[in-house]
Enzyme design. Structure first.
Site, mmCIF file in Angstrom:
data_model
loop_
_atom_site.group_PDB
_atom_site.id
_atom_site.type_symbol
_atom_site.label_atom_id
_atom_site.label_comp_id
_atom_site.label_asym_id
_atom_site.label_seq_id
_atom_site.Cartn_x
_atom_site.Cartn_y
_atom_site.Cartn_z
ATOM 1 N N SER A 186 0.860 -1.188 0.000
ATOM 2 C CA SER A 186 0.000 0.000 0.000
ATOM 3 C C SER A 186 0.890 1.228 0.000
ATOM 4 O O SER A 186 2.038 1.172 0.473
ATOM 5 C CB SER A 186 -0.862 0.025 1.265
ATOM 6 O OG SER A 186 -1.511 1.280 1.406
ATOM 7 N N TYR A 199 -1.631 -0.924 10.554
ATOM 8 C CA TYR A 199 -1.774 -1.335 9.151
ATOM 9 C C TYR A 199 -0.527 -0.962 8.352
ATOM 10 O O TYR A 199 0.019 -1.774 7.592
ATOM 11 C CB TYR A 199 -3.008 -0.646 8.573
ATOM 12 C CG TYR A 199 -3.260 -0.861 7.103
ATOM 13 C CD1 TYR A 199 -3.802 -2.057 6.642
ATOM 14 C CD2 TYR A 199 -2.997 0.145 6.164
ATOM 15 C CE1 TYR A 199 -4.070 -2.243 5.287
ATOM 16 C CE2 TYR A 199 -3.260 -0.036 4.814
ATOM 17 C CZ TYR A 199 -3.799 -1.228 4.383
ATOM 18 O OH TYR A 199 -4.062 -1.414 3.036
HETATM 19 P P1 NAD Z 1 -11.448 -5.969 0.114
HETATM 20 O O1 NAD Z 1 -12.079 -5.838 1.436
HETATM 21 O O2 NAD Z 1 -12.308 -6.093 -1.064
HETATM 22 O O3 NAD Z 1 -10.434 -7.186 0.098
HETATM 23 C C1 NAD Z 1 -9.765 -7.643 1.228
HETATM 24 C C2 NAD Z 1 -10.059 -9.119 1.354
HETATM 25 O O4 NAD Z 1 -9.189 -9.671 2.315
HETATM 26 C C3 NAD Z 1 -11.467 -9.450 1.842
HETATM 27 O O5 NAD Z 1 -12.361 -9.553 0.770
HETATM 28 C C4 NAD Z 1 -11.259 -10.782 2.536
HETATM 29 O O6 NAD Z 1 -11.620 -11.825 1.665
HETATM 30 C C5 NAD Z 1 -9.760 -10.858 2.743
HETATM 31 N N1 NAD Z 1 -9.413 -11.081 4.138
HETATM 32 C C6 NAD Z 1 -9.305 -10.175 5.132
HETATM 33 N N2 NAD Z 1 -8.972 -10.789 6.285
HETATM 34 C C7 NAD Z 1 -8.851 -12.111 5.988
HETATM 35 C C8 NAD Z 1 -8.538 -13.273 6.749
HETATM 36 N N3 NAD Z 1 -8.259 -13.181 8.055
HETATM 37 N N4 NAD Z 1 -8.530 -14.465 6.117
HETATM 38 C C9 NAD Z 1 -8.823 -14.562 4.808
HETATM 39 N N5 NAD Z 1 -9.118 -13.501 4.041
HETATM 40 C C10 NAD Z 1 -9.127 -12.299 4.625
HETATM 41 O O7 NAD Z 1 -10.491 -4.694 -0.040
HETATM 42 P P2 NAD Z 1 -9.270 -4.366 -1.044
HETATM 43 O O8 NAD Z 1 -9.058 -2.922 -0.884
HETATM 44 O O9 NAD Z 1 -9.478 -4.947 -2.362
HETATM 45 O O10 NAD Z 1 -8.058 -5.086 -0.323
HETATM 46 C C11 NAD Z 1 -7.143 -5.927 -0.992
HETATM 47 C C12 NAD Z 1 -5.738 -5.542 -0.576
HETATM 48 O O11 NAD Z 1 -5.449 -4.246 -1.057
HETATM 49 C C13 NAD Z 1 -5.520 -5.513 0.929
HETATM 50 O O12 NAD Z 1 -4.279 -6.116 1.234
HETATM 51 C C14 NAD Z 1 -5.449 -4.026 1.217
HETATM 52 O O13 NAD Z 1 -4.660 -3.751 2.351
HETATM 53 C C15 NAD Z 1 -4.814 -3.522 -0.048
HETATM 54 N N6 NAD Z 1 -4.959 -2.087 -0.290
HETATM 55 C C16 NAD Z 1 -6.183 -1.537 -0.457
HETATM 56 C C17 NAD Z 1 -6.284 -0.169 -0.681
HETATM 57 C C18 NAD Z 1 -7.613 0.502 -0.871
HETATM 58 O O14 NAD Z 1 -7.663 1.731 -0.855
HETATM 59 N N7 NAD Z 1 -8.692 -0.206 -1.051
HETATM 60 C C19 NAD Z 1 -5.129 0.612 -0.759
HETATM 61 C C20 NAD Z 1 -3.895 0.017 -0.583
HETATM 62 C C21 NAD Z 1 -3.818 -1.343 -0.365
#
Ligand code: NAD
Ligand code: MG
Length: 293
Positions: A186, A199
């Site tokens: 991130s 985080y």
């Molecule tokens: P999202 O909520 O759609 O996806 C995250 C997924 O992580 C969930 O759908 C869930 O299936 C899974 N998850 C969480 N805890 C878990 C556990 N204990 N066991 C199994 N699965 C688990 O949100 P997203 O934004 O698509 O997140 C995906 C990645 O992107 C994450 O690592 C997040 O930190 C990263 N990210 C997101 C953003 C943003 O702005 N959305 C920015 C930077 C990084």
């Protein structure tokens, strides 16, 4: 997705309507609906016959990557939390519509035995593993050190960091030269916000692990890389971030808007494909112009 146009206005801009969810969140409750490429991602046979495992594949970035990989010719195993079953089934249906195989793997990755089982089932059902996308993540916000709780940090590290080691160790005997591991860090791992210390330290750790593991595995012909997204319109946000930040979500970036999940898929395709053969240990920033250092 290949029609030249102004990226400033290609996707929704803030303000977004106020909305809150409880984790892990549901894309079907989001307004506006996120774009995961369901109708917009165009494949070009860049991953023919490859076998991929993606964690967090029901929603958000992982869902967009799963759809893209299937359109690029890959079979895809989907890891997600049990309460996300319906969203995962939607993704499986989209993969099967491409004539590709989908495997559904519910389970909480905070337990090493679950991580191993998910890899073993992928190998058994797809007949191997070429691409491991470690993307699942959780993002509690803690505004003050006075509210710090050990259990929050334990949870963040168990969900965001330990699976890097557990999934990769379980996958290791199955990975052949040409395989690819891709992590999701991130912008927070490089430029942290004050209320995301737990985080952010996990996301910095992911980018660091990516550099270390890349050096370890390249001698076996396995490449390890990552993607560092900026603000992306996924359920993680309304599940963990208060409304005052949701309404202006993405506004602080140079492009002035949040990214859509489909805009994150291309770097995951590039890093999985042989075309990135000399890209090793890198974490590609996809931030709408916000510098990561
Ligand atoms: P999202 O909520 O759609 O996806 C995250 C997924 O992580 C969930 O759908 C869930 O299936 C899974 N998850 C969480 N805890 C878990 C556990 N204990 N066991 C199994 N699965 C688990 O949100 P997203 O934004 O698509 O997140 C995906 C990645 O992107 C994450 O690592 C997040 O930190 C990263 N990210 C997101 C953003 C943003 O702005 N959305 C920015 C930077 C990084
Ligand atoms: Mg989800």
């Amino acid at each position: 997705m290949y029609t030249p146009q102004d990226p400033n206005t290609q996707f929704p801009r803030p303000p977004f309507p106020p909305q809150q969810q409880t984790g892990p969140g549901d894309i079907r409750k989001m307004d506006p609906a996120p774009d995961h490429g369901e109708t917009s991602y165009i494949g070009n046979n860049r991953l023919p016959g490859r076998k991929a495992l993606i964690t967090g594949a029901d929603s958000g970035i992982g869902r967009a990557v799963a759809i893209a990989y299937a359109r690029e010719g890959a079979d895809v195993a989907l890891s997600y939390l049990p309460e996300e079953q319906e969203q995962a089934e939607e993704v499986a249906a989209l993969i099967e519509k491409e004539g590709r195989k989908a495997v559904l793997l519910p389970g909480d990755l905070q337990d090493e035995s679950v991580d191993k089982e998910i890899v073993d089932k992928t190998v058994a059902e797809l007949g191997g593993l070429d691409i491991l996308v470690i993307n699942a993540g959780t993002m509690p916000t803690v505004d003050s050190i006075d509210d710090f709780e050990t259990k929050t940090l334990d949870h963040v590290l168990k969900a965001n960091i330990y699976p890097l080691f557990w999934l990769t160790k379980a996958a290791s005997p199955h990975l052949r030269p040409g395989a690819s591991i891709i992590t999701t860090s991130s912008i927070q791992g490089f430029v942290p916000s004050p209320s995301l210390a737990e985080y952010a330290v996990s996301k910095a750790g992911i980018a660091n692990w990516t550099r270390a593991m890349a050096q370890q595995l390249i001698e076996r012909g396995i490449r390890v890389n990552g993607v560092a997204p900026g603000p992306v319109w996924t359920p993680l946000q309304p599940a963990f971030v208060p409304n005052e930040k949701i309404e202006s979500f993405g506004e602080e970036t140079p492009i002035g808007r949040a990214g859509q999940p489909v805009e994150l898929a291309p770097p995951f395709v590039f890093l999985a494909s042989q075309e990135s053969s000399y890209v090793i240990g890198e974490t590609i920033a996809v931030t709408g112009g916000s510098p990561t250092h």
